[in-house]
Scaffold this motif. Sequence first.
Motif, PDB file in Angstrom:
ATOM      1  N   UNK A  37     -12.102  -6.060  -7.658  1.00  0.00           N
ATOM      2  CA  UNK A  37     -11.230  -6.036  -6.486  1.00  0.00           C
ATOM      3  C   UNK A  37     -10.450  -4.733  -6.408  1.00  0.00           C
ATOM      4  N   UNK A  38      -9.975  -4.242  -7.554  1.00  0.00           N
ATOM      5  CA  UNK A  38      -9.222  -2.988  -7.565  1.00  0.00           C
ATOM      6  C   UNK A  38     -10.104  -1.829  -7.122  1.00  0.00           C
ATOM      7  N   UNK A  39     -11.296  -1.727  -7.697  1.00  0.00           N
ATOM      8  CA  UNK A  39     -12.193  -0.613  -7.346  1.00  0.00           C
ATOM      9  C   UNK A  39     -12.580  -0.692  -5.870  1.00  0.00           C
ATOM     10  N   UNK A  40     -12.847  -1.886  -5.378  1.00  0.00           N
ATOM     11  CA  UNK A  40     -13.196  -2.035  -3.964  1.00  0.00           C
ATOM     12  C   UNK A  40     -12.032  -1.634  -3.058  1.00  0.00           C
ATOM     13  N   UNK A  41     -10.804  -2.011  -3.443  1.00  0.00           N
ATOM     14  CA  UNK A  41      -9.630  -1.640  -2.648  1.00  0.00           C
ATOM     15  C   UNK A  41      -9.443  -0.124  -2.637  1.00  0.00           C
ATOM     16  N   UNK A  42      -9.653   0.507  -3.793  1.00  0.00           N
ATOM     17  CA  UNK A  42      -9.540   1.965  -3.876  1.00  0.00           C
ATOM     18  C   UNK A  42     -10.604   2.636  -2.999  1.00  0.00           C
ATOM     19  N   UNK A  43     -11.828   2.115  -3.052  1.00  0.00           N
ATOM     20  CA  UNK A  43     -12.920   2.685  -2.259  1.00  0.00           C
ATOM     21  C   UNK A  43     -12.658   2.550  -0.761  1.00  0.00           C
ATOM     22  N   UNK A  44     -12.058   1.442  -0.364  1.00  0.00           N
ATOM     23  CA  UNK A  44     -11.756   1.226   1.051  1.00  0.00           C
ATOM     24  C   UNK A  44     -10.664   2.171   1.539  1.00  0.00           C
ATOM     25  N   UNK A  45      -9.690   2.474   0.663  1.00  0.00           N
ATOM     26  CA  UNK A  45      -8.513   3.231   1.086  1.00  0.00           C
ATOM     27  C   UNK A  45      -8.672   4.740   1.001  1.00  0.00           C
TER      28      UNK A  45
END
Length: 332
Positions: free
Chosen positions: A175-183
């Motif tokens: 979830x953290x990596x996905x949130x970083x990738x989205x932002x």
Amino acid sequence: MNHPASPADLLRATLSDLLGGLPPKQAAGAVERLIASYRGATPTDAPILRDRADVVAYAAYRMPATFEAVRAALAAFADAVPEGWVPASHVDVGGGTGAATWAVTDTWAGARPVTVLDWAEPALALGREIAAANPELREAVWQRSRIGAALTIESTDLVTVSYVLNELDEAARAALVDAAATAAQAVVIVEAGTPAGYARVIEARDRLIAAGFRIAAPCPHSAACPIVPGTDWCHFSARVSRSSLHRQVKGGSLPYEDEKFSYVAATRFPPAPAPARVVRRPQIRKGQVLLDLCEAEEQLRRTTITKRHGDLYKAARDADWGDGWPPSGARE
């Protein structure tokens, strides 16, 4: 003429001043307990840093090493981004007392909007206090945030995540990596240079590539890592000046120690990664240098550089573990 202190010097001096107010035995005891907590195999569901004494002791012990590791990763990343690219904004996820924010200011001078997200309020409070010494961080925002599945990150140029994934379970890491990738336009993740730390970095690397990112460093390509799982791990080393607290806790007399770390830096825009990366300490022998390289052809290879290679031989003698290869301008 007096030159302004570097972020590294400022950070060391500020941490030394803070530690001066803490009894040495209390500081050493707090560090030893916190190290045991951080080395635990089970991810925590509560902040490990509980109060100011904990945070001061651990910041004095760990911030210099985190700073040097992140700075080394950012230096390799900066070499791979388009000329003139500078992050206009930065979010440090799980940043604690903000070591990565200091490393960013050391890599790219100038103030920018900075947000540090962490769930430990004492760490955020101390980070804010320490940042007051750095003119480029005085406007940084220190925001309490649970780092996990519910994490949201505002749109930004650069996200850093250093020594955080080890505290999370697999779902929260994803979830953290996905949130970083989205932002973000660029994401830099640093973990301990252990087999487990490398495994977490590779897991994050795969997710970033799946999200459309390209690898800028340390890998010279965005294909699969050529290391066979379980046989080896990719990691690097950064030299850290030891404080008196380091020597007290570790019982060592050397004025430095080497921080081993694994990392990945990835971007949404096209990077220009190094043609190859030195992945072991170079072996200098009479008339030759042995370099272990990860190459753009998706392979690991040992190459021997001899005097007959001319300028390349001189460059090889100066090459360090973690450097891109060959350096620009070096030729046979």
